[in-house]
Design an enzyme around this catalytic site. Structure first.
Site, PDB file in Angstrom:
ATOM      1  N   THR A  70      48.419  34.478  44.012  1.00 16.20           N
ATOM      2  CA  THR A  70      47.174  34.228  43.310  1.00 16.20           C
ATOM      3  C   THR A  70      46.018  34.289  44.302  1.00 16.20           C
ATOM      4  O   THR A  70      46.210  34.659  45.461  1.00 16.20           O
ATOM      5  CB  THR A  70      47.257  32.902  42.498  1.00 16.20           C
ATOM      6  OG1 THR A  70      46.061  32.779  41.736  1.00 16.20           O
ATOM      7  CG2 THR A  70      47.441  31.689  43.381  1.00 16.20           C
ATOM      8  N   LYS A  74      45.687  38.499  46.506  1.00 16.30           N
ATOM      9  CA  LYS A  74      46.253  39.596  45.708  1.00 16.30           C
ATOM     10  C   LYS A  74      46.051  40.977  46.344  1.00 16.30           C
ATOM     11  O   LYS A  74      46.865  41.865  46.149  1.00 16.30           O
ATOM     12  CB  LYS A  74      45.657  39.597  44.294  1.00 16.30           C
ATOM     13  CG  LYS A  74      46.178  38.475  43.410  1.00 16.30           C
ATOM     14  CD  LYS A  74      45.611  38.627  41.989  1.00 16.30           C
ATOM     15  CE  LYS A  74      46.207  37.575  41.068  1.00 16.30           C
ATOM     16  NZ  LYS A  74      45.891  37.838  39.656  1.00 16.30           N
ATOM     17  N   ASP A 110      49.701  41.497  35.446  1.00 21.66           N
ATOM     18  CA  ASP A 110      48.614  40.948  34.618  1.00 21.66           C
ATOM     19  C   ASP A 110      48.254  41.873  33.449  1.00 21.66           C
ATOM     20  O   ASP A 110      48.102  41.420  32.315  1.00 21.66           O
ATOM     21  CB  ASP A 110      47.356  40.714  35.463  1.00 21.66           C
ATOM     22  CG  ASP A 110      47.509  39.532  36.407  1.00 21.66           C
ATOM     23  OD1 ASP A 110      48.233  38.582  36.055  1.00 21.66           O
ATOM     24  OD2 ASP A 110      46.909  39.570  37.495  1.00 21.66           O
TER      25      ASP A 110
END
Ligand code: ATR
Length: 290
Positions: A70, A74, A110
């Site tokens: 996180t 990233k 994501d």
């Protein structure tokens, strides 16, 4: 769920970031791993940027098989990885890593996570006209996933026009056939609107005028706290079907879980764990307000 199984054979996963103390992932993944009978845990690791060069050798030494990444790592993790998935390559960003016989492999779950959340709610997105608000990291991840499955047209609008334009340039380079533009015309209408900005997270503003909200069939927000942003409230008043960002949070984790274990993730349990965690922070916030 019973007591957590832990012994000399326990497999190890985790999340790195700074900070990581607010992450819902340790609870979600440890519950998920144990619920399907895997002897495994998932732990938070607060890692400063300067320590990144030492991270992968240390994790290998400790036998950590996979982890999430996180903020703010990233992008910075990439030089240390051995292989990237196609999406991670285009994005220049990774949120999931697995140790394989070919070394450390990086993925970005994501964008696909968001698409899976749409699918779960029967919200169509393939070959559709989509209005995306925002041009940051989350927008980029979702745009790449959309481009991979194919859209009719993608329109990206952003407060800072140059950022929308540069995202469009990156996408066009990776997907030459993609129909994309970065401004609206009055006659536009959309199948799906996606808010990827933080507008509505800590304020009661909407990221876009009502006029455009009314012109889309489905209205979605990647914000999950509050569960119903001003955008989604307005959309409901206009009779639109809506979806918040909880599903994206869930399914990015579901995809990571499947990458690590090779098994279907216990989605319902993971959703429940997330909702419990959200509920807990809500009670903490309410207590602080008293
Ligand atoms: P994330 O990784 O969550 O996508 P980010 O990369 O910082 O976060 O992107 C934040 C997005 O929200 C950007 O599109 C940003 O717009 P700018 O490019 O103009 O900065 C948008 N955003 C954040 N705050 C905003 C605000 N108050 N009004 C409009 N857009 C905002």
């Amino acid at each position: 769920l019973g007591a957590i199984q832990i012994n000399g054979l326990t497999r190890k996963f985790g999340i790195i970031g700074s900070p990581v103390k607010h992450s819902f992932s340790p609870a979600m993944h440890t519950n998920a791993l144990q619920s399907i009978g895997l002897n495994a845990v998932y732990l938070p690791f607060s890692i400063q940027k300067e320590k990144l060069p030492d991270l992968l050798p240390s994790f290998e030494l400790l036998g950590i098989e996979g982890f999430n990444i996180t903020v703010p790592h990233k992008e910075n993790i990439i030089p240390y990885l051995d292989q990237l998935s196609p999406a991670a390559q285009i994005l220049g960003s990774v949120n999931t890593v697995i140790h394989t016989s070919n070394g450390w492999m990086g993925y970005s779950t994501d964008g696909n996570g968001f698409l899976r959340s749409l699918k779960h709610e029967d919200i169509p997105y393939q070959q559709k006209t989509i209005l995306m608000i925002g041009a940051g990291g989350a927008a980029k991840a979702i745009a790449v996933a959309l481009a991979q499955v194919g859209v009719k047209e993608l329109i990206i609008v952003n407060r800072t026009q140059e950022k929308a334009d540069s995202l469009a340039t990156i996408l066009k380079k990776a997907f030459p056939d993609l129909a994309i533009r970065t401004s609206l015309v009055d006659t536009d209408s959309f199948d799906l609107l996606i808010n990827t900005t933080s507008v509505g997270m800590e304020d009661d503003r909407s990221p876009i005028e009502d006029y455009w909200i009314q012109k889309s069939d489905y209205i979605t927000d990647i914000i999950y706290n509050p569960p119903k942003t001003t955008l989604l409230k307005k959309a409901e008043q206009f009779g639109k079907k809506t979806l918040n960002g909880l599903g994206m949070l869930l399914y990015q984790g579901v995809e990571a879980f499947e990458i690590w274990t090779g098994q279907p993730a216990p989605e319902a349990l993971m959703r429940k764990t997330l909702l419990d965690s959200l509920h807990n922070i809500k009670s903490m916030e309410d207590n602080q307000d008293k």
